[in-house]
Motif scaffolding. Structure first.
Motif, PDB file in Angstrom:
ATOM      1  N   ILE A 199       0.922  -1.063   0.055  1.00  0.00           N
ATOM      2  CA  ILE A 199       0.102  -0.043  -0.017  1.00  0.00           C
ATOM      3  C   ILE A 199       0.831   1.202   0.103  1.00  0.00           C
ATOM      4  CG2 ILE A 199      -0.219   0.151   2.338  1.00  0.00           C
ATOM      5  CD1 ILE A 199      -3.360   1.073   1.838  1.00  0.00           C
ATOM      6  N   ALA A 200       0.522   2.230  -0.748  1.00  0.00           N
ATOM      7  CA  ALA A 200       1.481   3.326  -0.857  1.00  0.00           C
ATOM      8  C   ALA A 200       0.726   4.677  -1.070  1.00  0.00           C
ATOM      9  CB  ALA A 200       2.375   3.017  -2.151  1.00  0.00           C
ATOM     10  N   ASP A 201       1.071   5.809  -1.075  1.00  0.00           N
ATOM     11  CA  ASP A 201       0.489   7.307  -1.195  1.00  0.00           C
ATOM     12  C   ASP A 201       1.763   8.027  -1.815  1.00  0.00           C
ATOM     13  OD1 ASP A 201      -0.564   9.560  -0.974  1.00  0.00           O
ATOM     14  OD2 ASP A 201      -1.185   9.309   1.423  1.00  0.00           O
ATOM     15  N   VAL A 202       1.425   8.196  -2.995  1.00  0.00           N
ATOM     16  CA  VAL A 202       2.421   9.287  -3.514  1.00  0.00           C
ATOM     17  C   VAL A 202       2.237  10.692  -3.436  1.00  0.00           C
ATOM     18  CG1 VAL A 202       3.036  10.083  -5.850  1.00  0.00           C
ATOM     19  CG2 VAL A 202       2.929   7.658  -5.446  1.00  0.00           C
ATOM     20  N   SER A 203       3.131  11.660  -3.220  1.00  0.00           N
ATOM     21  CA  SER A 203       2.712  13.067  -3.019  1.00  0.00           C
ATOM     22  C   SER A 203       2.168  13.694  -4.043  1.00  0.00           C
ATOM     23  CB  SER A 203       4.110  13.815  -2.853  1.00  0.00           C
ATOM     24  OG  SER A 203       4.888  13.589  -3.735  1.00  0.00           O
ATOM     25  N   GLY A 204       1.200  14.489  -3.795  1.00  0.00           N
ATOM     26  CA  GLY A 204       0.552  15.392  -4.872  1.00  0.00           C
ATOM     27  C   GLY A 204      -0.552  14.470  -5.557  1.00  0.00           C
ATOM     28  N   LYS A 205      -1.369  14.947  -6.382  1.00  0.00           N
ATOM     29  CA  LYS A 205      -2.561  14.576  -6.851  1.00  0.00           C
ATOM     30  C   LYS A 205      -2.489  14.706  -8.328  1.00  0.00           C
ATOM     31  CE  LYS A 205      -4.685  13.403  -2.930  1.00  0.00           C
ATOM     32  NZ  LYS A 205      -3.172  13.640  -2.202  1.00  0.00           N
ATOM     33  N   GLY A 206      -3.610  14.383  -9.270  1.00  0.00           N
ATOM     34  CA  GLY A 206      -3.659  14.564 -10.731  1.00  0.00           C
ATOM     35  C   GLY A 206      -2.644  13.590 -11.525  1.00  0.00           C
ATOM     36  N   VAL A 207      -2.396  14.029 -12.419  1.00  0.00           N
ATOM     37  CA  VAL A 207      -1.681  13.076 -13.579  1.00  0.00           C
ATOM     38  C   VAL A 207      -0.228  12.986 -13.135  1.00  0.00           C
ATOM     39  CG1 VAL A 207      -0.770  13.154 -15.908  1.00  0.00           C
ATOM     40  CG2 VAL A 207      -2.989  14.228 -15.523  1.00  0.00           C
ATOM     41  N   PRO A 208       0.405  13.802 -12.570  1.00  0.00           N
ATOM     42  CA  PRO A 208       1.777  13.280 -12.090  1.00  0.00           C
ATOM     43  C   PRO A 208       1.855  12.432 -11.091  1.00  0.00           C
ATOM     44  CG  PRO A 208       1.840  15.751 -12.317  1.00  0.00           C
ATOM     45  CD  PRO A 208       0.346  15.267 -12.479  1.00  0.00           C
ATOM     46  N   ALA A 209       0.828  12.398 -10.142  1.00  0.00           N
ATOM     47  CA  ALA A 209       0.929  11.427  -9.143  1.00  0.00           C
ATOM     48  C   ALA A 209       0.473  10.000  -9.606  1.00  0.00           C
ATOM     49  CB  ALA A 209      -0.118  11.770  -7.860  1.00  0.00           C
ATOM     50  N   ALA A 210      -0.618  10.080 -10.730  1.00  0.00           N
ATOM     51  CA  ALA A 210      -1.235   8.784 -11.218  1.00  0.00           C
ATOM     52  C   ALA A 210       0.098   8.044 -11.899  1.00  0.00           C
ATOM     53  CB  ALA A 210      -2.086   9.030 -11.985  1.00  0.00           C
ATOM     54  N   LEU A 211       0.863   8.929 -12.728  1.00  0.00           N
ATOM     55  CA  LEU A 211       1.914   8.110 -13.395  1.00  0.00           C
ATOM     56  C   LEU A 211       2.964   7.833 -12.421  1.00  0.00           C
ATOM     57  CD1 LEU A 211       2.097  10.643 -16.520  1.00  0.00           C
ATOM     58  CD2 LEU A 211       1.137   8.298 -16.419  1.00  0.00           C
ATOM     59  N   PHE A 212       3.424   8.636 -11.312  1.00  0.00           N
ATOM     60  CA  PHE A 212       4.292   8.031 -10.358  1.00  0.00           C
ATOM     61  C   PHE A 212       4.049   6.771  -9.704  1.00  0.00           C
ATOM     62  CE2 PHE A 212       7.105   8.647  -6.775  1.00  0.00           C
ATOM     63  CZ  PHE A 212       8.270   9.189  -7.438  1.00  0.00           C
ATOM     64  N   THR A 213       2.610   6.623  -9.347  1.00  0.00           N
ATOM     65  CA  THR A 213       2.156   5.373  -8.832  1.00  0.00           C
ATOM     66  C   THR A 213       2.772   4.245  -9.857  1.00  0.00           C
ATOM     67  OG1 THR A 213      -0.169   5.491  -9.868  1.00  0.00           O
ATOM     68  CG2 THR A 213       0.254   6.428  -7.549  1.00  0.00           C
ATOM     69  N   MET A 214       2.429   4.477 -11.251  1.00  0.00           N
ATOM     70  CA  MET A 214       2.571   3.283 -12.086  1.00  0.00           C
ATOM     71  C   MET A 214       4.100   2.918 -12.139  1.00  0.00           C
ATOM     72  SD  MET A 214       1.505   3.112 -16.210  1.00  0.00           S
ATOM     73  CE  MET A 214       2.735   4.678 -16.607  1.00  0.00           C
ATOM     74  N   VAL A 215       5.078   4.131 -12.005  1.00  0.00           N
ATOM     75  CA  VAL A 215       6.497   3.895 -12.131  1.00  0.00           C
ATOM     76  C   VAL A 215       6.897   3.128 -10.780  1.00  0.00           C
ATOM     77  CG1 VAL A 215       8.572   5.003 -11.966  1.00  0.00           C
ATOM     78  CG2 VAL A 215       6.956   5.917 -13.518  1.00  0.00           C
ATOM     79  N   THR A 216       6.266   3.538  -9.749  1.00  0.00           N
ATOM     80  CA  THR A 216       6.718   2.919  -8.111  1.00  0.00           C
ATOM     81  C   THR A 216       6.308   1.485  -8.227  1.00  0.00           C
ATOM     82  OG1 THR A 216       6.368   5.094  -7.405  1.00  0.00           O
ATOM     83  CG2 THR A 216       6.580   2.964  -5.885  1.00  0.00           C
ATOM     84  N   ARG A 217       5.200   1.282  -8.783  1.00  0.00           N
ATOM     85  CA  ARG A 217       4.411  -0.199  -8.675  1.00  0.00           C
ATOM     86  C   ARG A 217       5.515  -0.980  -9.607  1.00  0.00           C
ATOM     87  NH1 ARG A 217       0.529  -3.072 -11.970  1.00  0.00           N
ATOM     88  NH2 ARG A 217      -0.209  -4.651 -10.810  1.00  0.00           N
TER      89      ARG A 217
END
Length: 396
Positions: A199-217
């Motif tokens: 389980i994880a929580d990326v800083s920020g919201k919106g498009v950058p955060a959504a893409l950062f989740t994909m990279v991290t995963r």
């Protein structure tokens, strides 16, 4: 990985002929292209002239510059290079030093070419996955997608609901505060009896955060396939996320590996909210111990720690993000961990889907009338019995 260029560094004069003979079919098909150097000095010159090389196979004992010295200079030459050390069993102390310095794997001499081929293929697959993930990260700031597209990206990060099983009960839910958010969860089978939980929580919201989740995963799943230690996995992901992180984004992340045979959970927590253990026997609610780690993507070189806890049959794990505990009501009070623990205790015998729904509804009722600015994400798992072959959801 097609047309893979591989640099082999070894002072044995007959090795080049042997390698070309053993891999002649792969070479003729254009799948492998081998370059050769006889010491570390020649290797660095070859790498400078061939910047597309991503895999180096190196002996340790060589004249002019040995393999350990070469390994220490590879990162400055090209940080994307993976190195595999080739040395004798009697040289295990040096092999251990090489692994501590960042070698991806090692092969022992005399070389078993079947083992070498498997190692090369595994390493090239790892390199390709890392390159794909890094390519996504490099596009993070510049991509300006429509919200509908970004929402599809966000949803694609989340795994499918696993099929029902009498041996475990697992359920997860994410409620974004906006069209798209920065939380994510994951679960994946590592082998017949071990289950990875994230389980994880990326800083920020919106498009950058959504893409950062994909990279991290992607980075975490790559690390988890190659390393058993949760702490080592978080260390590897942290290093990759910290490189050229111009957007200054970071992620709090909890990664645990549950052994479905005995209920042992090994974990490392990168600055995330501590999950709860809901004891099925006496109903006690326990916070999973912290491991003293920072969030990922902030400090390269941070040494991550790990710990473990023991579940009994019937115990549940409840993972959550701070959108649950930090939800505010009209008087600016937070929902908090105490209210969460009350809900978990009262509904401890419920199915995991019902438990998650009850917690989310309790938060929504508490915060009614107030706009929330953070995503709410929960993952719950109850360990019911021991049968490894049936106890893990499919690979996602």
């Amino acid at each position: 990985m097609a047309n893979s260029r591989i640099l082999m560094v070894d002072d044995e004069v007959d090795l080049e002929l042997l390698v070309r003979q053993r891999f002649r079919r792969r070479i003729r098909k254009g799948e492998f292209e081998f370059l050769f150097a006889h010491n570390g000095v020649e290797a660095l010159e070859t790498l400078e002239n061939n910047p597309d090389i991503r895999l180096v196979l190196s002996d340790i004992n060589m004249p002019e510059m040995d393999g350990l010295t070469l390994l220490s200079q590879l990162e400055s030459a090209n940080p994307e290079i993976c190195a595999v050390i080739i040395s004798a069993y009697g040289d295990m102390a040096n092999i251990r030093t090489a692994m501590n310095r960042g070698a991806f794997d090692f092969v022992t001499k005399p070389i078993d070419f079947n083992d070498l081929q498997i190692t090369i293929e595994k390493t090239l697959a790892h390199i390709e996955m890392i390159q794909q993930a890094l390519a996504s990260r490099d596009r993070l700031v510049s991509l300006k997608q429509e919200l509908a597209v970004a929402k599809n990206v966000q949803e694609s990060v989340l795994p499918a609901v696993p099929p029902p099983s009498e041996y475990y009960d697992l359920y997860a839910q994410m409620t974004p505060a906006r069209e798209i958010g920065g939380d994510f969860y994951d679960y994946f089978r590592l082998d017949d009896h071990r289950l990875g939980l994230v389980i994880a929580d990326v800083s920020g919201k919106g498009v950058p955060a959504a893409l950062f989740t994909m990279v991290t995963r992607a980075l975490l799943k790559s690390a988890a396939r190659n390393h058993e230690s949760p702490a080592y996995c978080l260390s590897e992901v942290n290093e990759l996320l910290s490189q050229e992180n111009d957007a200054c984004m970071f992620v709090t992340l909890f990664y645990g590996v549950l052994d479905l045979r005995d209920g042992r959970l090994q974990f490392s927590n990168g600055g995330h909210n501590p999950p709860r253990i809901v004891r099925g026997g006496n109903g006690a609610i326990e916070a999973v111990p912290q491991t003293g780690n920072l969030a990922l993507g902030i400090v390269p070189g941070h040494e991550f720690n790990q710990d473990e806890v023991q579940l009994d049959i019937g115990d549940a794990l409840f993972f959550y993000t701070d959108g649950i505990t930090e939800a505010c009501n009209t008087t600016d009070d937070e929902f908090g961990e105490d209210r969460l623990d009350v809900q978990l205790g009262e509904k401890r015998h419920s199915a995991m889907g019902d438990l998650v729904d009850v917690v989310v509804k309790a938060v929504e009722d508490f915060a009614i009338g107030m706009e929330q600015f953070d995503d709410m994400t929960c993952l719950a798992l109850r360990w019911n019995a021991v049968k490894p072959a049936d106890a893990a959801p499919g690979t996602h």
